[in-house]
Design an enzyme around this catalytic site. Structure first.
Site, short mmCIF file in Angstrom:
data_model
loop_
_atom_site.label_atom_id
_atom_site.label_comp_id
_atom_site.label_asym_id
_atom_site.label_seq_id
_atom_site.Cartn_x
_atom_site.Cartn_y
_atom_site.Cartn_z
N ASP A 1 -71.69 0.74 40.54
CA ASP A 1 -72.00 0.86 39.12
C ASP A 1 -70.90 0.21 38.30
OD1 ASP A 1 -74.09 2.83 37.50
OD2 ASP A 1 -72.30 2.25 36.35
N LYS B 1 -77.61 -13.77 26.28
CA LYS B 1 -78.11 -13.30 25.01
C LYS B 1 -78.79 -11.95 25.21
CE LYS B 1 -82.31 -14.46 23.64
NZ LYS B 1 -83.66 -15.02 23.49
N HIS C 1 -79.63 -20.77 25.99
CA HIS C 1 -80.14 -21.74 26.97
C HIS C 1 -80.83 -22.92 26.29
CE1 HIS C 1 -84.13 -19.87 26.50
NE2 HIS C 1 -84.58 -21.01 26.93
N LYS D 1 -81.08 -27.50 27.12
CA LYS D 1 -82.33 -28.24 27.33
C LYS D 1 -82.09 -29.74 27.19
CE LYS D 1 -85.95 -25.07 25.86
NZ LYS D 1 -87.09 -25.52 26.63
N GLU E 1 -95.52 -19.74 21.68
CA GLU E 1 -95.79 -19.27 23.04
C GLU E 1 -97.22 -18.72 23.04
OE1 GLU E 1 -91.37 -17.84 24.52
OE2 GLU E 1 -92.54 -16.49 23.29
N ASP F 1 -84.83 -12.56 18.37
CA ASP F 1 -85.01 -13.11 19.70
C ASP F 1 -84.87 -14.63 19.74
OD1 ASP F 1 -85.55 -13.03 22.40
OD2 ASP F 1 -87.71 -13.26 22.12
N HIS G 1 -81.82 -19.61 19.12
CA HIS G 1 -82.35 -20.92 19.51
C HIS G 1 -82.68 -21.81 18.31
CE1 HIS G 1 -82.53 -18.96 23.26
NE2 HIS G 1 -83.78 -18.53 23.24
N LYS H 1 -95.47 -15.35 19.39
CA LYS H 1 -96.16 -15.09 20.65
C LYS H 1 -97.65 -14.97 20.40
CE LYS H 1 -92.30 -12.91 23.01
NZ LYS H 1 -92.18 -13.86 24.12
#
Ligand code: NDP
Length: 473
Positions: free
Chosen positions: A85, A138, A168, A172, A206, A225, A230, A316
């Site tokens: 742990d 993140k 990330h 790209k 998405e 998010d 991003h 989304k």
């Protein structure tokens, strides 16, 4: 830049979802390219053996790109597993023993953010923080105050130059290509300003929902998010001034300056949406007001960009999975051929995913007797195949000590400052049908500039993703 290559990679969260989907494929690719030849130590608390970790790696690779036998064998030989742990000091003692003679380890924290602090502290108390670098996943905080608090905790044990905050998106290929295309050519620069551009818009769509991760998504929502990180990083790459060099700090200075110049968002510049059915997802509150869609209008208060709106919509359960930037040029000063003129007769389209496309929208003469035009696109570049996945690039850079593609403290905090005023329920959340383009209110936000660009307009047949995407939240 700290050029010293790390001599071990310690990977906290080795049994987790991100490891399975992104990290094992990246590690195999790094071994195949010859940039990973040091011990890789997975740390988690599942009670596994190293053979179980190898088996998990194999499963992950079969599902995500396939096993490259030679690289996999090599990676298997480099792998160790430490069980324990993160709140138990014994875990770090055992990890220190497993590190052996390693002196410059890279610690990668692919773990829940609540554990960043305890792990940093555990590493320091076990005498493992000196000469080390730490990569953190993140989300980096959930607002400005928590990001500042997290920075404070990390700085107690690691200097800023040793902290690598992952976004990330910066890894790209398409985002790299924006920087390259902007700063390796002369043709774009004279046009890339308020004199010639009317507005810029970005759609990050998405087609899927929260994919069983409702509990995680409830803690985030679209603004936290993807917009704060991003999308603002992408805006910085699109709009920053030319850096004075290609080493990490000049690039990060230019990005940070741009993000600091983005005006704080106010409620009139934001529309939030939630797809119908979200509240029935597992782990989602029946009364949830968390947004699964957000549209925002930004302004960058600089000489170059004054009064040029930047519109971003992300969400989304939209009609397609794609990310596209459209920079719209102002209309010609007068109509020489008697045709109507309008903003958007010319554009620069940057398709970031699933395909990588750079295209220049222009008018040419329609064949025949009249001086009438037809819009065409000059395709500067189109790529369907990718050389390197973002996590492979980012972890390779972190091993090497190159922080160019990692967010610096001031960038992260400036980005939180932009979104902080509109987090939570400051604005209402509007319902939208799944596979629609979000709530109608989002159209009003951009109506003065001609409406949202449809990412299906130029790329109707969306092909398979070219780049493994780290699912959000
Ligand atoms: P998971 O919950 O799937 O995995 C968490 C990992 O941390 C597991 O290996 C778990 O070990 C370990 N862990 C958690 N608490 C402890 C503890 N007290 N002691 C020891 N081990 C512990 O999370 P994800 O992999 O999904 O996410 C990890 C990080 O990456 C998060 O910060 C997330 O926000 C970020 N991220 C994730 C993405 C994704 O697609 N999953 C995308 C982008 C970012 P064990 O299983 O043994 O309990």
């Amino acid at each position: 830049m700290n050029e010293a290559h790390a001599d071990a990679l310690v990977f906290f969260g080795a049994t987790g979802d991100l490891a399975y989907k992104q990290i094992f494929p990246a590690l195999q690719a790094m071994v195949a390219r010859g940039v990973l030849e040091v011990p890789v130590i997975g740390v988690a608390r599942s009670g596994w053996t190293v053979d179980q970790l190898r088996a998990r790696m194999a499963d992950s690779l079969r599902e995500h790109g396939g096993i490259d036998q030679a690289a996999f064998d090599k990676l298997s030989s480099l792998v160790h597993y430490v069980d324990g742990d993160y709140s138990d000091p014994a875990t770090f003692t055992q990890m220190r023993e497993t590190l052996g003679s390693a002196k410059r380890p890279l610690y990668y924290l692919a773990i829940p953010p609540s554990m960043f602090g305890p792990v940093a502290e555990g590493l320091a108390k076990a005498g493992c923080a000196a000469n080390a670098r730490v990569v953190v996943e993140k989300p980096f905080g959930r607002d400005l105050a928590s990001a500042q608090a997290l920075n404070k905790i990390l700085h107690e044990h690691f200097p800023e130059e040793a902290i690598f905050r992952i976004d990330h998106y910066l890894g790209k290929e398409a985002v790299q290509n924006i920087l390259y295309t902007r700063f390796a050519n002369t043709w774009l620069e004279p046009l890339w300003n308020r004199t010639y551009l009317s507005h810029i818009q970005i759609t990050m769509a998405e087609s899927f929902g929260v994919q069983g991760r409702g509990k995680f998504y409830e803690e985030a929502g679209t603004i936290r998010d993807v917009i704060q990180n991003h999308m603002l990083q992408l805006v910085a790459c699109l709009m920053m001034e030319p850096p004075t060099g290609s080493t990490p700090e000049p690039v990060r200075d230019a990005k940070a300056t741009l993000i600091k110049a983005i005006r704080e968002l106010c409620p009139e510049d934001v529309v939030r949406g939630q797809f119908q059915g979200y509240r029935s997802e597992q782990g989602v509150a029946a009364t949830s007001t968390v947004e699964t869609f957000a549209a925002v209008r930004l302004f960058v208060d600089t000489w170059r960009w004054a009064d040029v709106p930047i519109y971003i919509r992300a969400g989304k359960a939209l009609p397609v999975t794609a990310c596209e930037v459209l920079a719209t040029f102002r209309c010609p000063p007068r109509s020489v051929f008697g045709e109507p003129t309008y903003d958007g007769m010319n554009h620069l389209r940057l398709r970031l995913s699933p395909e990588l496309v750079i295209a220049l929208g222009t008018q040419v003469k329609k064949p025949g007797g009249t001086m009438a035009g037809v819009p065409v696109e000059l395709e500067v570049m189109r790529r369907d195949r990718l050389a390197m996945a973002p996590y492979e690039r980012l972890l390779s850079d972190a091993m090497h000590g190159d922080a160019t593609l990692f967010a610096r403290q001031d960038e992260v905090e400036a980005a939180w400052e932009v979104v902080d005023p509109i987090l939570g329920d400051v604005t209402p959340v509007h319902e939208y049908a799944q596979q629609s383009w979000g709530p109608a209110e989002a159209n009003a936000l951009i109506a003065a500039d001609g409406g949202w660009h449809d990412p299906l307009a130029h790329e109707p047949a969306v092909q398979e993703a070219t780049e493994p995407e780290a699912t959000t939240a």
